[in-house]
Write a protein that holds these residues in place. Sequence first.
Motif, PDB file in Angstrom:
ATOM      1  N   UNK A  80      -5.196  33.920  19.331  1.00  0.00           N
ATOM      2  CA  UNK A  80      -5.554  35.334  19.116  1.00  0.00           C
ATOM      3  C   UNK A  80      -5.021  36.208  20.254  1.00  0.00           C
ATOM      4  N   UNK A  81      -3.952  35.753  20.866  1.00  0.00           N
ATOM      5  CA  UNK A  81      -3.307  36.484  21.959  1.00  0.00           C
ATOM      6  C   UNK A  81      -2.172  37.340  21.379  1.00  0.00           C
ATOM      7  N   UNK A  85       1.903  33.372  19.025  1.00  0.00           N
ATOM      8  CA  UNK A  85       1.843  33.095  17.590  1.00  0.00           C
ATOM      9  C   UNK A  85       0.403  33.093  17.098  1.00  0.00           C
ATOM     10  N   UNK A  86       0.164  33.788  15.988  1.00  0.00           N
ATOM     11  CA  UNK A  86      -1.155  33.834  15.348  1.00  0.00           C
ATOM     12  C   UNK A  86      -1.205  32.775  14.242  1.00  0.00           C
ATOM     13  N   UNK A  87      -2.375  32.500  13.719  1.00  0.00           N
ATOM     14  CA  UNK A  87      -2.463  31.568  12.589  1.00  0.00           C
ATOM     15  C   UNK A  87      -1.530  31.956  11.439  1.00  0.00           C
ATOM     16  N   UNK A  88      -1.436  33.242  11.123  1.00  0.00           N
ATOM     17  CA  UNK A  88      -0.518  33.669  10.047  1.00  0.00           C
ATOM     18  C   UNK A  88       0.916  33.263  10.352  1.00  0.00           C
ATOM     19  N   UNK A  92       3.396  30.790   8.321  1.00  0.00           N
ATOM     20  CA  UNK A  92       4.733  31.223   7.884  1.00  0.00           C
ATOM     21  C   UNK A  92       5.795  30.214   8.325  1.00  0.00           C
ATOM     22  N   UNK A  93       5.681  29.734   9.560  1.00  0.00           N
ATOM     23  CA  UNK A  93       6.639  28.737  10.062  1.00  0.00           C
ATOM     24  C   UNK A  93       6.589  27.470   9.218  1.00  0.00           C
ATOM     25  N   UNK A  94       5.365  26.989   8.976  1.00  0.00           N
ATOM     26  CA  UNK A  94       5.216  25.759   8.188  1.00  0.00           C
ATOM     27  C   UNK A  94       5.746  25.973   6.769  1.00  0.00           C
ATOM     28  N   UNK A  95       5.462  27.147   6.199  1.00  0.00           N
ATOM     29  CA  UNK A  95       5.921  27.443   4.838  1.00  0.00           C
ATOM     30  C   UNK A  95       7.437  27.536   4.746  1.00  0.00           C
ATOM     31  N   UNK A  96       8.074  27.834   5.876  1.00  0.00           N
ATOM     32  CA  UNK A  96       9.534  27.947   5.909  1.00  0.00           C
ATOM     33  C   UNK A  96      10.200  26.603   6.211  1.00  0.00           C
ATOM     34  N   UNK A 130      -3.726  22.631  13.598  1.00  0.00           N
ATOM     35  CA  UNK A 130      -3.551  22.149  12.224  1.00  0.00           C
ATOM     36  C   UNK A 130      -4.311  23.046  11.252  1.00  0.00           C
ATOM     37  N   UNK A 131      -5.516  23.430  11.639  1.00  0.00           N
ATOM     38  CA  UNK A 131      -6.305  24.292  10.769  1.00  0.00           C
ATOM     39  C   UNK A 131      -5.630  25.667  10.640  1.00  0.00           C
TER      40      UNK A 131
END
Length: 217
Positions: A80-81, A85-88, A92-96, A130-131
């Motif tokens: 949350x900094x 990188x945020x969870x979103x 996005x990285x994993x989805x790509x 992971x979450x």
Amino acid sequence: MTVEICFHGIGVCEREREAGEARYWMPEAEFLRVLDALVGLPDVTLSFDDGNRSDIEIGLPALQERGLRATFFALAGRLDDAASLHPDDLRELAGAGMTVGTHGWDHIPWRGLTDHDAHRELIDARGALAEAAGTDVRTAALPLGRYDRRLLARLRGAGYDAVYSSDRLPFHDGTWLRARYSVTASDTPASVQRIIVDRSRSRDVRNRLVGAVKRLR
Ligand SMILES: [Zn+2]
């Protein structure tokens, strides 16, 4: 033998979190030229440490434009900094098609941790990432590149598929402890290509010895 090239921030480091961090940030134009030089090279892999926002803002689109993939070793304590990188972003990285790895919770050296702190850094951070990413996290990058025999035993016990150091060596396929070459602000496409071409040369002997000392101490 595989050579892994490791990036940190891209662009301008506006606020150093550790003294000397800015030295590892690469100007955007140079980063893009280095990626261009790596396209199509066999046995070269890429990673990004520290979870800076430049990973998603500059790194991801540049990789996608070139058909490249990378592992992003993020920090659970910075989800949350605003500069990280945020969870979103992780989703996005994993989805790509990128891989999300862990770099721990607080970016502290993992040598000599108490059992309590080791659990937070090696287990809790992996779970939080992971979450956040919505994907498995199976690899870790050692903060500040530091390790010893006890830490490697802890990481093996935690079930990591592979662990990445910064020992400036190539690694054989299937190796569990994998050395990487971190690029710095002064690297160029030519200097990075030289790393790859020289992978089996004798100048790596010293680094091999240093790695052996770390594994055994
Ligand atoms: Zn780091």
